[in-house]
Design an enzyme around this catalytic site. Structure first.
Site, PDB file in Angstrom:
ATOM      1  NE  ARG A 212      -0.659   5.868   2.504  1.00 45.14           N
ATOM      2  CZ  ARG A 212      -0.591   5.273   3.600  1.00 45.14           C
ATOM      3  NH1 ARG A 212      -1.237   4.823   4.596  1.00 45.14           N
ATOM      4  NH2 ARG A 212       0.579   4.125   3.526  1.00 45.14           N
TER       5      ARG A 212
ATOM      6  CG  HIS B 115     -13.802  -3.497  -1.469  1.00 42.13           C
ATOM      7  ND1 HIS B 115     -14.164  -3.425  -2.815  1.00 42.13           N
ATOM      8  CD2 HIS B 115     -12.973  -2.531  -1.009  1.00 42.13           C
ATOM      9  CE1 HIS B 115     -13.811  -2.398  -2.967  1.00 42.13           C
ATOM     10  NE2 HIS B 115     -12.997  -1.706  -2.000  1.00 42.13           N
TER      11      HIS B 115
ATOM     12  CG  ASN C 276       4.179   0.709   3.345  1.00 40.22           C
ATOM     13  OD1 ASN C 276       4.524   0.186   4.086  1.00 40.22           O
ATOM     14  ND2 ASN C 276       2.925   1.321   3.280  1.00 40.22           N
ATOM     15  CG  ASP C 277       6.755   3.218  -2.253  1.00 42.39           C
ATOM     16  OD1 ASP C 277       6.508   2.560  -2.938  1.00 42.39           O
ATOM     17  OD2 ASP C 277       5.822   4.412  -2.004  1.00 42.39           O
TER      18      ASP C 277
ATOM     19  NE  ARG D  38       3.041  -0.123  -1.669  1.00 39.30           N
ATOM     20  CZ  ARG D  38       3.168   0.911  -1.232  1.00 39.30           C
ATOM     21  NH1 ARG D  38       3.822   2.041  -1.509  1.00 39.30           N
ATOM     22  NH2 ARG D  38       2.049   1.178  -0.408  1.00 39.30           N
TER      23      ARG D  38
ATOM     24  CB  CYS E  95       4.461   7.537   8.077  1.00 41.91           C
ATOM     25  SG  CYS E  95       5.106   7.985   6.199  1.00 41.91           S
TER      26      CYS E  95
ATOM     27  NE  ARG F 175       1.747  10.502   0.624  1.00 35.78           N
ATOM     28  CZ  ARG F 175       1.860   8.962   0.536  1.00 35.78           C
ATOM     29  NH1 ARG F 175       2.801   8.559   1.108  1.00 35.78           N
ATOM     30  NH2 ARG F 175       0.731   8.440   0.297  1.00 35.78           N
TER      31      ARG F 175
ATOM     32  CD  GLU G  76       7.925   7.338  -0.748  1.00 42.81           C
ATOM     33  OE1 GLU G  76       7.002   6.447  -0.284  1.00 42.81           O
ATOM     34  OE2 GLU G  76       7.501   8.285  -1.296  1.00 42.81           O
TER      35      GLU G  76
END
Ligand code: PEP
Ligand code: MG
Length: 575
Positions: A300, A190, A460-461, A471, A508, A336, A437
């Site tokens: 997302r 944050h 990412n995945d 990750r 993406c 998605r 992914e």
């Protein structure tokens, strides 16, 4: 003295040090009633949220509002009261007020700490960030109990701390916080989000920061480079001059990149690379459009489902999707399918605990036991797509097998049939896509390409599964680089499979918005890159500096490299 960390918010700042520690605070009047202290904490947090919201930072305000609710959580307060009963009374006499306040404060922090530990143990970054929020709420209640107050900076300064809770940062008057250097934290914490929202630099995960700060206690000035991840205590005049010239160069490069807004993505010789935005909420659509996004490559949708006690209704969802479709008009929007489960639990889904959540029931695998929630979502998207200028594009995450695609398609058919039976207007059809992914999907790309309309690579995945590196693992973060040649070869396979099937492939994951990643991907033949809106200017600019032939050569060299570092070394630093 210079230390290295992770650049979490861009920019360069130089200023006086403000050392923040949650325990270092002046003493005022204790408040020994835990319920009263909690209510005061909740009221303070709500007031801060109001101030932050009024200054246009809705995301930060939402964090503070959530914390205000946490302060009144009955489970937390009951647990504190139960443990407070065991505070000893020496010799049967009541304890001195100060001692009792300290004992109560320790209990508050211990109870909040154990709740936070439970959250932090979940392998999900969003929930891990919430753990820090719970700890921060505990610290605030404890301060009220003991009557302590945080000494805020009395001049514009750079915060040097273990961690800087958003609630403390929100108390600092506007303009007084010049930058943030933290021993802990990640780019998704944050404090990092807050710094980006305020437009100030942040360097996080700086090992040895507090020790260096303590041993340089007379160092009153600190310099931060939030792009390069550098923290310099007591910078020399040469270092200051170098930073100032770097800042001017970056400003000029940023202005040049911004001046290309409104132009479509392309290489120097005019080869088109579509540049799209990843969004998580309806409100992100405006920021994406402003940054010149040519569409949405990844919506997302899980953000519509988290932080509430039940799933959003079909109506609520249809309204949200309709707003995004309307904002983008004829530009493509890829929605998605809900990507939760495993590492991203939704409490109301009551998923079974799993020993390997990343390999468990997540993404499209929910189509088994949790089909109804996905069907509702598909009906909502179909309703939102009624009468649109463009065909809604819907994609499934975590596809590993051909059967996953068949299940996805059968759910879409069922959702359409449900609406037709009720005579509800809907999109005539969807373009169906899947995320690539999982390594098996890259390997089966040619077969999968015959069953769907498009692919979007979730780098990412894909990186975590190709390299077998979690990750979210702090120690593996640096090695889990999507530019590893093994990942690039999986992407190559995917592109070849897609070409054989005559369909498009987008990327993406974060790699699409990475300066070097975007160049390598374009050279591999990816014609659509979808990224955080904040990355669009820089990527648009970088692509325009090179011919397509240059990018193809770069991609060939990257595929032949032995490591991600070797790939990164193939591209000159910016400028
Ligand atoms: C990805 O995995 O690259 C991706 C885009 O999806 P997420 O980061 O939401 O898992
Ligand atoms: Mg993913």
């Amino acid at each position: 003295m210079e230390l290295a960390g992770v650049g979490a918010a861009p920019g360069i700042a130089v200023g006086p040090v403000w050392r923040y520690a949650s325990s270092a605070a002046g003493r005022g009047r204790p408040s020994l009633d835990i319920r009263v202290a909690a209510e005061l904490a909740a009221a303070e947090l709500m007031a801060l949220a109001g101030r932050v919201r009024a200054s246009g930072r809705a995301d930060d305000a939402a964090i503070l509002e959530a914390q205000s609710l946490m302060a009144l959580d009955p489970l937390l307060l009951d647990a504190i009261e139960a443990r407070a009963k065991s505070i000893p009374s020496p010799g049967g006499r009541p304890m001195a007020t100060g001692d009792r306040a300290d004992a109560l404060a320790s209990i508050v922090e211990a109870v909040a700490g154990s709740t936070a530990d439970t959250l932090a143990a979940l392998p999900d970054e969003t929930l891990a960030a919430r753990a820090a929020d719970v700890r921060d709420v505990g610290a605030r209640i404890a301060r009220i109990v003991t009557g302590r107050v945080v000494a805020l900076p009395d001049q514009p300064a750079i915060a040097v701390a273990d961690d800087l809770p958003p609630s403390v940062a929100a108390e600092i008057p506007d303009g007084q916080l010049l930058g943030v250097a933290l021993e802990r934290g990640s780019a998704t914490s944050h404090a990092a989000i807050l710094a980006r929202g305020l437009g100030i630099p942040a360097v996080v995960g700086v090992r040895g920061l507090l020790a260096a700060s303590a041993s340089n206690i007379e160092a009153t000035t600190v310099a931060l480079d939030g792009d390069a991840g550098r923290v310099i205590f007591a910078p020399s005049s040469d270092e200051l001059a170098a930073l100032e010239s770097e800042r001017r160069d970056r400003e000029a490069a940023g202005a040049k990149a911004r001046s290309l807004r409104g132009q479509p993505g392309r290489t120097a010789d005019g080869h088109a690379i579509e540049l799209l935005a990843n969004i998580g909420r309806v409100e992100d659509a405006d920021r994406a459009l402003e940054a010149g996004a040519e569409g949405v490559g990844l919506f997302r949708t899980e953000f519509l489902f988290v932080g509430r006690s039940g799933a959003p209704t079909e109506d609520e969802q249809a309204t949200a999707y309709r707003k995004v479709f309307a904002a983008f008009g004829e530009r493509p929007v890829v929605v998605r399918l809900l990507d939760v489960g495993g590492d991203k639990p939704l409490p109301y889904l009551r998923l079974a605990a799993e020993s390997n959540p990343f390999l468990g029931i997540r993404g499209v695998r929910l189509a088994g036991e949790h089909r109804p929630i996905l069907l509702t979502q598909l009906r909502a998207i179909a309703r939102a797509g009624a009468g649109l200028a463009s065909v809604p594009r819907v994609m499934a995450p975590m596809v590993a097998t051909l059967e996953d695609v068949d299940r996805f398609r059968s759910m879409v058919d069922e959702a359409f049939a449900d609406l037709d039976r009720s005579g509800i207007e809907r999109a005539a059809h969807f373009e169906l896509g899947i995320m690539i992914e999982v390594p098996s999907a890259a390997m089966m790309a040619a077969e999968l390409a015959r069953r769907v309309d498009f692919f979007s690579i979730g780098s990412n995945d894909l990186t975590q599964y190709v390299l077998a590196m979690d990750r979210t693992h702090p120690e593996l973060a640096a090695a889990a680089d999507a530019l590893h040649p093994a990942v690039l070869r999986a992407i190559r396979m995917t592109i070849d499979g897609a070409r054989a099937g005559g369909i498009e492939v987008a990327v993406c994951g974060e790699l699409a918005g990475d300066r070097i990643g975007s160049l390598v991907l374009a050279g591999l033949g990816i014609a659509e890159l979808s990224m955080d809106a904040g990355r669009l200017d820089a990527v648009r600019f970088e692509l325009q500096q090179r011919s397509f032939a240059e990018l193809e050569q770069l991609a060939a060299a990257a595929l032949a490299a032995g490591s991600a570092q070797e790939v990164r070394a193939l591209v000159r630093p910016a400028r």
